[in-house]
Design an enzyme around this catalytic site. Structure first.
Site, mmCIF file in Angstrom:
data_model
loop_
_atom_site.group_PDB
_atom_site.id
_atom_site.type_symbol
_atom_site.label_atom_id
_atom_site.label_comp_id
_atom_site.label_asym_id
_atom_site.label_seq_id
_atom_site.Cartn_x
_atom_site.Cartn_y
_atom_site.Cartn_z
ATOM 1 N NE ARG A 1 -53.417 -18.871 27.214
ATOM 2 C CZ ARG A 1 -54.035 -17.471 27.714
ATOM 3 N NH1 ARG A 1 -53.264 -16.600 28.074
ATOM 4 N NH2 ARG A 1 -55.380 -17.457 27.674
ATOM 5 C CD GLU B 1 -49.659 -18.803 34.457
ATOM 6 O OE1 GLU B 1 -48.790 -17.926 33.838
ATOM 7 O OE2 GLU B 1 -50.832 -18.850 34.302
ATOM 8 C CG HIS C 1 -51.610 -15.196 34.249
ATOM 9 N ND1 HIS C 1 -51.706 -16.328 33.628
ATOM 10 C CD2 HIS C 1 -52.282 -14.300 33.089
ATOM 11 C CE1 HIS C 1 -52.394 -16.497 32.553
ATOM 12 N NE2 HIS C 1 -52.773 -15.184 32.139
#
Length: 323
Positions: free
Chosen positions: A240, A269, A290
């Site tokens: 994370r 993000e 990601h």
């Protein structure tokens, strides 16, 4: 629950997989994506009883405007996008996805580790600059390469993903030490050793993070932790954004405080154009968007589990409940 449910998937395009429809009477509405400002209106217009969301947040004030909502099925593991206390207060069940990325994320973790230890980015840049072509010998030196065998991997967190990462590490001949929030009764059988936070931080050749983002873990790696790491160490974060202070990491990489880092997550993000790590152009830093979780196999497992969760709840036997 005999009445047909009204299901709204707020961000269908967040997963690339075949989503089967639940095997009970329902009305289905899906949107490719939904902005935060449109979420309540779309759910309210459909009088949704079930909301599917991957990254569209629902706050306490949002939930207060959705009296028909009974289930929020999060199409991800992290549930920080939902005000869980408000959902619990309103009797809204929240479910999430678990253990779907046990192959793809550890493999991505080791892709980052190998690329950094083998200096792939640096040597590719040298070739593109014509340095190998001008070399006086058959090979090109210039960036130190280190084997994984015999080195130490330190894990923060030892859930399904940390455990799978440890298995790969052992196959490479690495020693694995783990700092976890709770005791590990199977540590010896797994071939890993429990260690203190300080030992993992100060003695590991590679540190990999496998923790959720909470108030306790936010900025767990900041400037004061980075300075205690080995100068030859790598820091890997496929967990994370927010676990690591991004400004401090950028400074550590620029000054050679640590040898390198591989990240798949950022605090915000998608990232703003001025994000410090997004703009870090160094051969010892790799940033991926990601995508560690996103193999085709993992995404299909995710959506299958998502619908399983909804069906289990509808049948009165909820699973993977968060509230």
């Amino acid at each position: 629950m005999s009445q047909a449910h009204r299901i709204v998937f707020l961000d269908r395009d967040s997963v690339i997989a075949n989503v089967r429809k639940p095997g009970f009477a329902h009305e289905w509405t899906e949107y490719p994506a939904t902005s935060a400002g449109d979420a309540v209106q779309r759910l309210r217009d459909a009088r949704a009883t079930i909301c599917i969301t991957n990254k569209v947040a629902l706050s306490a004030s949002d939930l207060a405007q959705l009296p028909d909502l009974k289930l929020i099925a999060v199409a991800a593991t992290g549930t920080n996008i939902i005000d869980l206390a408000a959902a619990r207060e309103r009797g809204i069940t929240v479910t999430n996805i678990r253990n779907y990325a046990v192959n793809t994320l550890p493999e991505h973790t080791f892709a980052l580790i190998l690329a950094l230890r083998r200096q792939l980015v640096a040597y590719r840049a040298d070739i593109e600059a014509g340095l190998w072509q001008k070399s006086e010998r058959f090979c090109l030196f210039g960036h130190p390469i280190s084997d994984l065998a015999g080195s130490r991997l330190g894990l923060f967190g030892y859930g399904a993903l940390g455990k799978a990462t440890a298995q790969i590490a052992r196959a490479f001949g690495m020693e694995v030490i783990v700092h976890n929030r709770s005791p590990l009764p199977d540590a010896a059988a797994d071939g890993v050793r429990e260690a203190s936070f300080d030992e993992v931080l100060e003695t590991s050749d590679v540190i990999s993070l496998h923790l959720p983002l909470t108030d306790k873990t936010r900025n767990m790696i900041s400037a004061k932790e980075l300075i205690r790491m080995k100068r030859s160490a790598l820091l890997i974060n496929t967990a994370r954004g927010g676990l690591v202070d991004e400004e401090a990491l950028a400074d550590a990489l620029r000054t050679g405080l640590i040898a390198g880092a591989g990240f798949d997550v950022l605090i915000t993000e998608p990232p703003p154009a001025d994000n410090v790590l997004l703009n870090l152009r160094l051969p010892n830093f790799i940033l991926t968007p990601h995508s560690a979780w996103a193999s085709s196999q993992a995404m299909q497992t995710l959506v299958d589990q998502l619908i399983d969760n909804i069906e289990a709840w509808q049948h009165g036997a909820p699973r993977n409940m968060v509230t």
